[in-house]
Design a protein around this motif. Structure first.
Motif, PDB file in Angstrom:
ATOM      1  N   THR A   5     -57.279 -25.058 -53.069  1.00 26.38           N
ATOM      2  CA  THR A   5     -57.911 -26.379 -53.016  1.00 26.38           C
ATOM      3  C   THR A   5     -58.852 -26.582 -54.194  1.00 26.38           C
ATOM      4  OG1 THR A   5     -59.691 -25.559 -51.602  1.00 26.38           O
ATOM      5  CG2 THR A   5     -57.755 -26.482 -50.501  1.00 26.38           C
ATOM      6  N   SER A   6     -59.282 -25.483 -54.816  1.00 28.75           N
ATOM      7  CA  SER A   6     -60.058 -25.545 -56.054  1.00 28.75           C
ATOM      8  C   SER A   6     -59.633 -24.379 -56.927  1.00 28.75           C
ATOM      9  CB  SER A   6     -61.561 -25.492 -55.769  1.00 28.75           C
ATOM     10  OG  SER A   6     -61.904 -24.289 -55.110  1.00 28.75           O
ATOM     11  N   CYS A   7     -59.745 -24.561 -58.217  1.00 27.20           N
ATOM     12  CA  CYS A   7     -59.205 -23.544 -59.124  1.00 27.20           C
ATOM     13  C   CYS A   7     -59.804 -23.746 -60.511  1.00 27.20           C
ATOM     14  CB  CYS A   7     -57.689 -23.683 -59.187  1.00 27.20           C
ATOM     15  SG  CYS A   7     -56.826 -22.179 -59.718  1.00 27.20           S
ATOM     16  N   GLU A   8     -59.678 -22.727 -61.353  1.00 24.36           N
ATOM     17  CA  GLU A   8     -60.040 -22.855 -62.756  1.00 24.36           C
ATOM     18  C   GLU A   8     -58.871 -22.412 -63.627  1.00 24.36           C
ATOM     19  OE1 GLU A   8     -64.570 -22.692 -63.903  1.00 24.36           O
ATOM     20  OE2 GLU A   8     -63.937 -20.787 -63.033  1.00 24.36           O
ATOM     21  N   VAL A   9     -58.712 -23.114 -64.725  1.00 26.20           N
ATOM     22  CA  VAL A   9     -57.733 -22.736 -65.745  1.00 26.20           C
ATOM     23  C   VAL A   9     -58.500 -22.466 -67.026  1.00 26.20           C
ATOM     24  CG1 VAL A   9     -55.717 -23.426 -67.070  1.00 26.20           C
ATOM     25  CG2 VAL A   9     -55.934 -24.142 -64.678  1.00 26.20           C
ATOM     26  N   PHE A  10     -58.259 -21.301 -67.614  1.00 25.33           N
ATOM     27  CA  PHE A  10     -58.894 -20.913 -68.871  1.00 25.33           C
ATOM     28  C   PHE A  10     -57.812 -20.955 -69.952  1.00 25.33           C
ATOM     29  CE2 PHE A  10     -61.062 -18.756 -65.380  1.00 25.33           C
ATOM     30  CZ  PHE A  10     -62.378 -19.133 -65.590  1.00 25.33           C
ATOM     31  N   LEU A  11     -57.939 -21.874 -70.880  1.00 24.68           N
ATOM     32  CA  LEU A  11     -56.944 -22.093 -71.925  1.00 24.68           C
ATOM     33  C   LEU A  11     -57.514 -21.671 -73.268  1.00 24.68           C
ATOM     34  CD1 LEU A  11     -54.254 -23.439 -72.956  1.00 24.68           C
ATOM     35  CD2 LEU A  11     -55.581 -25.564 -73.128  1.00 24.68           C
ATOM     36  N   ALA A  12     -56.869 -20.701 -73.911  1.00 21.73           N
ATOM     37  CA  ALA A  12     -57.349 -20.218 -75.213  1.00 21.73           C
ATOM     38  C   ALA A  12     -56.857 -21.149 -76.313  1.00 21.73           C
ATOM     39  CB  ALA A  12     -56.858 -18.798 -75.458  1.00 21.73           C
ATOM     40  N   ARG A  69     -58.962 -32.067 -49.520  1.00 22.66           N
ATOM     41  CA  ARG A  69     -58.188 -32.805 -48.522  1.00 22.66           C
ATOM     42  C   ARG A  69     -56.833 -33.255 -49.053  1.00 22.66           C
ATOM     43  NH1 ARG A  69     -61.470 -33.782 -44.243  1.00 22.66           N
ATOM     44  NH2 ARG A  69     -63.732 -33.600 -44.608  1.00 22.66           N
ATOM     45  N   ARG A  70     -56.280 -32.477 -49.971  1.00 25.26           N
ATOM     46  CA  ARG A  70     -54.940 -32.785 -50.483  1.00 25.26           C
ATOM     47  C   ARG A  70     -54.048 -31.577 -50.242  1.00 25.26           C
ATOM     48  NH1 ARG A  70     -54.145 -36.830 -54.282  1.00 25.26           N
ATOM     49  NH2 ARG A  70     -52.000 -36.097 -54.167  1.00 25.26           N
ATOM     50  N   ASP A  71     -53.556 -31.460 -49.037  1.00 27.61           N
ATOM     51  CA  ASP A  71     -52.754 -30.297 -48.655  1.00 27.61           C
ATOM     52  C   ASP A  71     -51.459 -30.202 -49.442  1.00 27.61           C
ATOM     53  OD1 ASP A  71     -54.675 -29.618 -46.791  1.00 27.61           O
ATOM     54  OD2 ASP A  71     -53.647 -30.607 -45.120  1.00 27.61           O
ATOM     55  N   ASN A  72     -50.989 -31.326 -49.968  1.00 24.81           N
ATOM     56  CA  ASN A  72     -49.718 -31.337 -50.693  1.00 24.81           C
ATOM     57  C   ASN A  72     -49.890 -31.098 -52.191  1.00 24.81           C
ATOM     58  OD1 ASN A  72     -51.022 -33.792 -51.048  1.00 24.81           O
ATOM     59  ND2 ASN A  72     -49.107 -34.927 -51.366  1.00 24.81           N
ATOM     60  N   LEU A  73     -51.113 -30.774 -52.628  1.00 23.90           N
ATOM     61  CA  LEU A  73     -51.351 -30.566 -54.057  1.00 23.90           C
ATOM     62  C   LEU A  73     -52.069 -29.241 -54.283  1.00 23.90           C
ATOM     63  CD1 LEU A  73     -51.236 -31.658 -56.954  1.00 23.90           C
ATOM     64  CD2 LEU A  73     -53.433 -32.784 -56.534  1.00 23.90           C
ATOM     65  N   CYS A 119     -54.493 -25.372 -58.558  1.00 23.94           N
ATOM     66  CA  CYS A 119     -54.243 -24.499 -59.714  1.00 23.94           C
ATOM     67  C   CYS A 119     -53.126 -25.059 -60.592  1.00 23.94           C
ATOM     68  CB  CYS A 119     -53.902 -23.084 -59.241  1.00 23.94           C
ATOM     69  SG  CYS A 119     -55.264 -22.227 -58.412  1.00 23.94           S
ATOM     70  N   GLU A 120     -52.044 -25.477 -59.962  1.00 26.06           N
ATOM     71  CA  GLU A 120     -50.940 -26.054 -60.733  1.00 26.06           C
ATOM     72  C   GLU A 120     -51.346 -27.387 -61.349  1.00 26.06           C
ATOM     73  OE1 GLU A 120     -48.277 -24.464 -61.489  1.00 26.06           O
ATOM     74  OE2 GLU A 120     -48.858 -22.766 -60.228  1.00 26.06           O
ATOM     75  N   TRP A 121     -52.097 -28.160 -60.607  1.00 32.22           N
ATOM     76  CA  TRP A 121     -52.597 -29.426 -61.132  1.00 32.22           C
ATOM     77  C   TRP A 121     -53.534 -29.186 -62.315  1.00 32.22           C
ATOM     78  CZ3 TRP A 121     -57.536 -32.110 -59.899  1.00 32.22           C
ATOM     79  CH2 TRP A 121     -57.540 -33.444 -60.333  1.00 32.22           C
TER      80      TRP A 121
END
Length: 195
Positions: free
Chosen positions: A150-157, A172-176, A179-181
């Motif tokens: 439901t929450s995530c971090e992406v580290f882009l070099a 509250r977005r069970d369908n999303l 991390c991928e978003w």
């Protein structure tokens, strides 16, 4: 963002866990940024991250670029975010925040010029989710301290010495999958700083 001169603390700077916003249906066609596993050469380099930097092909120095310029209005809209982000601050660093109160989606994007992807790999054991990626040819890591999407971090070099951090929340977005978003936000950000 972690400052090396400060005591150790979590890499995840902001979780907006208190969002109580209404959910809406996700349009899969709106998110089209490619995100694929890294090549073996990057994985091998990353494994020994503490011994040296992770190679970044075609490095792009994002210093001096306003974080609110990382996403174009069209990109933001396609990612179900407001077309314009709001200036924000993360650990005294300039950031930009896109929040949609209708969908419950939130993204904070900023440049960390004092922390590298190798530094992220050095703390791999502290994450519950740790997934190396290659996003449009650039090495990245999807990570989370807790086992939740439901929450995530992406580290882009973007260079060997700096990373762009995407802190994404899909409350509250069970369908999303946040991390991928977040990886798709990273792809859109990369497009804007390399064009």
């Amino acid at each position: 963002m972690i400052r090396k001169s400060r005591p150790a603390r979590t890499l995840v700077p902001i979780f907006i866990a208190s969002l109580t916003l209404a959910a809406c249906n996700q349009d899969p066609g709106a998110l089209s940024v490619e995100s694929t596993p890294p090549s073996s050469s990057i994985s091998e380099s990353a494994t020994g991250a503490t011994a040296g930097a992770i190679a970044v092909p075609n490095p792009v120095d994002a210093t001096g670029i306003s974080p609110c310029s990382f996403l174009s209005a069209g990109d933001a809209a396609s990612l179900e975010l407001p077309e314009t982000g709001e200036p924000h601050e993360v650990w005294m660093s300039e950031a930009c925040k896109w929040t949609d109160p209708d969908s419950g989606l939130n993204a904070i994007v900023y440049l960390d010029a004092e922390f590298s992807l190798a530094d992220i790999y050095a703390q791999e054991d502290s994450f519950s989710i740790f997934e190396p990626r290659t996003i449009d040819g650039y090495p990245a890591v999807i990570a989370n301290r807790v086992d939740s999407t439901t929450s995530c971090e992406v580290f882009l070099a973007t260079t060997e010495e700096q990373i762009i951090v995407i802190d994404s929340t899909a409350a509250r977005r069970d369908n999303l999958d946040a991390c991928e978003w977040g990886a798709e936000i990273a792809g859109a950000t990369l497009k804007n700083i390399t064009e």
